[in-house]
Design a protein around this motif. Structure first.
Motif, short mmCIF file in Angstrom:
data_model
loop_
_atom_site.label_atom_id
_atom_site.label_comp_id
_atom_site.label_asym_id
_atom_site.label_seq_id
_atom_site.Cartn_x
_atom_site.Cartn_y
_atom_site.Cartn_z
N SER A 361 0.73 -1.15 0.09
CA SER A 361 -0.08 -0.18 -0.17
C SER A 361 0.79 1.12 -0.12
O SER A 361 2.00 1.02 0.27
N LEU A 362 0.31 2.49 -0.42
CA LEU A 362 1.17 3.53 -0.50
C LEU A 362 1.19 4.06 0.81
O LEU A 362 0.32 3.72 1.84
N PRO A 363 2.09 5.05 1.33
CA PRO A 363 2.26 5.41 2.69
C PRO A 363 0.92 6.28 3.11
O PRO A 363 0.51 7.12 2.19
N ILE A 364 0.43 6.09 4.43
CA ILE A 364 -0.73 6.86 4.61
C ILE A 364 -0.42 7.54 5.80
O ILE A 364 -0.03 6.98 6.94
N GLU A 365 -0.62 8.73 6.02
CA GLU A 365 -0.49 9.59 7.03
C GLU A 365 -1.88 9.69 7.94
O GLU A 365 -2.65 10.21 7.44
N ILE A 366 -1.69 9.08 9.12
CA ILE A 366 -2.97 9.01 9.93
C ILE A 366 -2.40 9.58 11.25
O ILE A 366 -2.87 9.35 12.42
N GLY A 367 -1.50 10.60 11.56
CA GLY A 367 -1.11 11.43 12.44
C GLY A 367 -0.78 10.57 13.64
O GLY A 367 0.31 9.78 13.48
N SER A 368 -1.26 10.67 14.95
CA SER A 368 -0.84 10.15 16.07
C SER A 368 -1.47 8.80 16.41
O SER A 368 -1.31 8.12 17.26
N ASN A 369 -2.46 8.42 15.46
CA ASN A 369 -3.04 7.05 15.82
C ASN A 369 -2.05 5.88 15.79
O ASN A 369 -1.14 5.74 14.97
N ARG A 370 -2.32 5.02 16.69
CA ARG A 370 -1.37 3.88 16.80
C ARG A 370 -2.21 2.60 17.36
O ARG A 370 -3.24 2.61 17.65
N VAL A 371 -1.22 1.80 17.10
CA VAL A 371 -1.71 0.09 17.48
C VAL A 371 -0.81 -0.07 18.79
O VAL A 371 0.41 0.07 18.52
N TYR A 372 -1.40 -0.77 19.70
CA TYR A 372 -0.74 -0.81 21.01
C TYR A 372 -0.99 -2.30 21.10
O TYR A 372 -2.08 -3.08 21.36
N ILE A 373 0.02 -3.10 21.30
CA ILE A 373 0.24 -4.69 21.61
C ILE A 373 0.59 -4.64 23.22
O ILE A 373 1.86 -4.25 23.49
N GLU A 374 -0.34 -5.04 23.80
CA GLU A 374 0.14 -5.12 25.50
C GLU A 374 0.51 -6.60 26.04
O GLU A 374 1.32 -6.70 26.96
N GLU A 375 -0.08 -7.42 25.46
CA GLU A 375 0.02 -8.84 26.08
C GLU A 375 0.06 -9.71 24.83
O GLU A 375 -0.43 -9.72 23.80
N PRO A 376 0.76 -10.84 25.02
CA PRO A 376 1.82 -11.05 26.11
C PRO A 376 3.04 -10.21 26.14
O PRO A 376 3.26 -9.58 25.12
N ASP A 378 7.05 -9.04 26.85
CA ASP A 378 8.48 -9.56 26.57
C ASP A 378 8.50 -10.69 25.27
O ASP A 378 9.11 -11.61 25.34
N VAL A 379 7.62 -10.34 24.22
CA VAL A 379 7.81 -11.27 23.18
C VAL A 379 7.99 -10.14 21.63
O VAL A 379 7.92 -9.02 21.96
N GLU A 380 8.68 -10.66 20.89
CA GLU A 380 8.89 -10.11 19.67
C GLU A 380 7.69 -9.71 18.69
O GLU A 380 6.91 -10.82 18.62
N VAL A 381 7.26 -8.63 18.44
CA VAL A 381 6.09 -8.30 17.63
C VAL A 381 6.46 -8.06 16.27
O VAL A 381 7.50 -7.15 15.98
N TYR A 382 6.03 -8.51 15.18
CA TYR A 382 6.19 -8.31 13.89
C TYR A 382 4.57 -7.81 13.30
O TYR A 382 3.50 -8.53 13.59
N GLN A 383 4.61 -6.87 12.36
CA GLN A 383 3.28 -6.51 11.53
C GLN A 383 3.64 -6.69 10.09
O GLN A 383 4.65 -6.24 9.51
N ASP A 384 2.93 -7.63 9.48
CA ASP A 384 3.14 -8.16 8.09
C ASP A 384 4.79 -8.53 7.82
O ASP A 384 5.20 -8.14 7.14
N GLY A 385 5.31 -8.98 9.02
CA GLY A 385 6.61 -9.59 8.63
C GLY A 385 7.67 -8.64 9.22
O GLY A 385 9.00 -9.12 9.24
N VAL A 386 7.31 -7.18 9.62
CA VAL A 386 8.35 -6.45 9.65
C VAL A 386 8.36 -6.31 11.32
O VAL A 386 7.41 -6.15 11.98
N MET A 388 8.65 -4.96 14.98
CA MET A 388 8.16 -3.71 15.67
C MET A 388 8.69 -3.23 17.11
O MET A 388 8.79 -2.28 17.44
N GLY A 389 9.35 -4.45 17.36
CA GLY A 389 9.82 -4.26 18.90
C GLY A 389 9.41 -5.35 19.73
O GLY A 389 8.76 -6.35 19.45
N ILE A 390 9.74 -5.23 21.03
CA ILE A 390 9.33 -6.08 22.26
C ILE A 390 8.09 -5.46 23.07
O ILE A 390 8.22 -4.31 23.44
N SER A 391 7.23 -6.48 23.12
CA SER A 391 5.97 -6.19 23.99
C SER A 391 6.13 -5.74 25.21
O SER A 391 6.77 -6.35 25.96
N PRO A 392 5.41 -4.72 25.96
CA PRO A 392 4.55 -4.01 25.02
C PRO A 392 5.03 -2.72 24.29
O PRO A 392 6.04 -2.46 24.62
#
Length: 449
Positions: A361-376, A378-386, A388-392
């Protein structure tokens, strides 16, 4: 004597079949009960006291049991079967127990007190969509879209993968499934072909390049990426500056496979001259995110590139091109805004276009809107293979269908399909705790094709 036994056996089979067809009609009242000796199977041939239309949850051929679910009550029960139990398809043709599988909707007649199966027939009232890949499951709305038709999901729907129960969110785009139900209600969903995971090892020289999986999945290589890939055997093509390598990889369901590309020799990259013909002529063209003047010849290193064309009053077009010759030509015809298809043609001798591109998809600017992954945690989090960091953890919210993958060493990697709306709200997800892994998670693959 043998002839007499055969005659008696034939008579028993004919009598059982005749009584069975009365069983299949659930409008027929059950017969009057008698005091049978349940230790002798022959004494209850063709007789039953209970009927049900149910979902097959499990068949145990060693214990000779079949576990069923009453859809209306969402309650399971187990019946014993034996050499006198009869199994039929929808048309009354005989089946073996091996032909009865999880998720089947069946009409059963049985003896309640002894929990003995008399007959089982695949229900004529059931519908089935077998081995489908184009569907939408919306667990929030509790509906499934198959083509243009809508069907209902509810708490009684049996969803399984490899014989184990799973949730709707565990089904990922490109999983091949079989859906069965009655009227507009979905009774069961079985994953016929699921997904596993692919990871690159020693890939520092490939970062920024592209990975192509069987001409269907194309994605830029990022640090510590983990791709969700359909199970099966594929040719994996990795293109980056100075090298192009292909590996044949087998992806197993729910297992992680790694490709070690540390042995790849990086050479001086070859270059090709690409001639673009874009309509309309005032279109802005981006190659791998950088604006490029395509009014003249564009020189590109051999490899795979993402090309995006934008113009006022036209729908944007995104394609991938592969430069593998000294001279290549690419033609792109944009459609007026609102049209469904974008046209693109290339010289067959010089480049390739791939249009089935996930995550494109083309880049989409949506300001400060975020997705939060809280649980579980201390796990690695990926979105569509990329990565994202360690939860939370939180990251930018991009509308659409997204695959969230959770990974931790020593635990079973898990993926979920989520749907992000194009609104101005943040969203928060808490998923189930990962299960400890007691199985092999896949082997490193490094052989060249």
């Amino acid at each position: 004597m043998n002839a007499m036994k055969k005659l008696i056996k034939s008579f028993i089979i004919l009598l059982t079949a005749a009584l069975l067809f009365g069983c299949a009609n659930t409008s027929t009242p059950p017969p009057e009960l008698f005091d049978f000796d349940f230790k002798s199977p022959a004494s209850y041939i063709g007789t039953y006291d209970s009927m049900d239309t149910a979902i097959v949850e499990k068949v145990d051929t060693e214990a000779k049991t079949i576990t069923l679910i009453n859809y209306a009550l969402n309650r399971s029960y187990t019946l014993l079967y034996n050499e006198l139990s009869i199994f039929l398809d929808k048309f009354g043709q005989a089946l073996s127990i091996a032909q009865i599988s999880t998720g089947e909707i069946v009409d059963v007649c049985f003896l309640k007190n002894s929990k003995t199966l008399v007959s089982l027939q695949k229900s004529k009232a059931a519908f089935s969509f077998d081995n489908i890949s184009r569907y939408t499951l919306d667990d929030g709305q509790r509906i499934a879209l198959i083509g243009e038709e809508s069907y209902r999901l509810n708490d009684s729907t049996l969803i399984t993968s490899g014989g184990n129960r799973i949730d709707t969110a565990d089904i990922i785009a490109r999983d091949i499934i079989t859906i069965r139900g009655v009227d507009r209600d979905i009774w069961s969903i079985v994953i016929e072909r699921g997904h596993g995971y692919l990871k690159l090892v020693n890939d520092f020289h490939a970062l920024g390049g592209w990975i192509e999986i069987d001409n269907h999945i194309i994605q830029r290589i990022t640090d510590n990426m983990l791709l969700t890939v359909p199970e099966g055997t594929f040719d994996i093509n990795i293109l980056a500056r100075g090298f192009n390598t292909t590996r044949r990889v087998t992806i197993e369901r729910n297992k992680e496979t790694a490709i070690d590309i540390g042995d790849v020799t990086v050479e001086t990259p070859l270059k090709g001259r690409v001639i673009f013909n874009v309509s309309p002529a005032n279109a802005t063209v981006y190659i791998d995110g950088d604006e490029v003047d395509v009014r003249g010849v564009v020189e590109l290193e051999f490899g795979l590139y993402q090309v995006v064309c934008e113009a006022p009053g036209y729908d944007p077009v995104m394609i991938h091109i592969r430069v593998s010759q000294e001279i290549a030509s690419v033609s792109v015809t944009m459609d007026a805004a609102g049209a469904n298809n974008a046209g693109a043609n290339t010289d067959n001798n010089s480049s390739s276009n791939i249009f089935d591109v996930p995550n494109g998809s083309l880049p989409i600017e949506i300001g400060s809107n975020r997705v939060y992954i809280e649980e579980p945690q201390d796990v690695e989090v990926y979105q569509d293979g990329v990565y994202m960091g360690i939860s939370p953890v939180h990251f930018e919210k991009v509308p659409g269908s997204r695959t969230i993958t959770l990974r931790r060493q020593g635990y079973v990697t898990k993926s979920y399909q989520i749907h992000l709306d194009n609104d101005l709200n943040d969203v928060t997800y808490s998923f189930s705790t990962l299960e400890q892994n007691t199985l092999d998670t896949g082997e490193f693959v490094s052989e060249d094709n």
